[in-house]
Design a protein around this motif. Structure first.
Motif, PDB file in Angstrom:
ATOM      1  N   UNK A 124      -8.222  -7.485 -14.283  1.00 59.77           N
ATOM      2  CA  UNK A 124      -6.985  -7.372 -15.060  1.00 59.77           C
ATOM      3  C   UNK A 124      -6.194  -8.676 -15.033  1.00 59.77           C
ATOM      4  N   UNK A 125      -6.089  -9.298 -13.871  1.00 58.52           N
ATOM      5  CA  UNK A 125      -5.339 -10.550 -13.792  1.00 58.52           C
ATOM      6  C   UNK A 125      -6.051 -11.672 -14.532  1.00 58.52           C
ATOM      7  N   UNK A 126      -7.376 -11.699 -14.496  1.00 61.31           N
ATOM      8  CA  UNK A 126      -8.121 -12.702 -15.262  1.00 61.31           C
ATOM      9  C   UNK A 126      -7.913 -12.476 -16.762  1.00 61.31           C
ATOM     10  N   UNK A 127      -7.931 -11.228 -17.188  1.00 60.05           N
ATOM     11  CA  UNK A 127      -7.708 -10.915 -18.602  1.00 60.05           C
ATOM     12  C   UNK A 127      -6.321 -11.321 -19.070  1.00 60.05           C
ATOM     13  N   UNK A 128      -5.318 -11.049 -18.260  1.00 51.66           N
ATOM     14  CA  UNK A 128      -3.950 -11.441 -18.622  1.00 51.66           C
ATOM     15  C   UNK A 128      -3.827 -12.955 -18.668  1.00 51.66           C
ATOM     16  N   UNK A 129      -4.487 -13.646 -17.742  1.00 51.57           N
ATOM     17  CA  UNK A 129      -4.448 -15.106 -17.735  1.00 51.57           C
ATOM     18  C   UNK A 129      -5.119 -15.671 -18.978  1.00 51.57           C
ATOM     19  N   UNK A 130      -6.255 -15.122 -19.371  1.00 52.95           N
ATOM     20  CA  UNK A 130      -6.938 -15.585 -20.585  1.00 52.95           C
ATOM     21  C   UNK A 130      -6.091 -15.314 -21.814  1.00 52.95           C
TER      22      UNK A 130
END
Length: 94
Positions: free
Chosen positions: A66-72
């Motif tokens: 989830x945090x990687x997705x939000x960062x992308x």
């Protein structure tokens, strides 16, 4: 010349403070282990330890994705602003 020496001293103080904070935080992280959890894991069998490792992965992986997705998503939309908005049906807004 004295001004540059003051800047160097300030930089050294910032580096020293940052290093001290990193070392202090590291000691605080070691204090987070639970004695009960440690003794239960040490006294248990192979299946329990494998289940514990699986549970840790189950609790870590979804928030990481989830945090990687939000960062992308934030990286892709980093240059969009509402300053270019020309009408209510413009594609320039989120």
């Amino acid at each position: 010349m004295a001004y540059l020496a003051g800047l160097r001293l300030a930089r050294r103080m910032k580096v020293a403070l940052t290093a001290a904070l990193v070392l202090a935080a590291n000691a605080a992280c070691y204090a987070q282990s639970c004695a009960l959890c440690y003794t239960q894991a040490a006294a248990s069998g192979h299946r329990f330890i494998q289940g514990l490792k699986t549970g840790i992965l189950v609790l870590i992986v979804p928030p990481m994705f989830m945090s990687v997705g939000i960062t992308i998503l934030a990286y892709k939309k980093r240059n969009r602003t509402n300053d270019l908005k020309e009408s209510e049906k413009s594609d320039n807004d989120w």
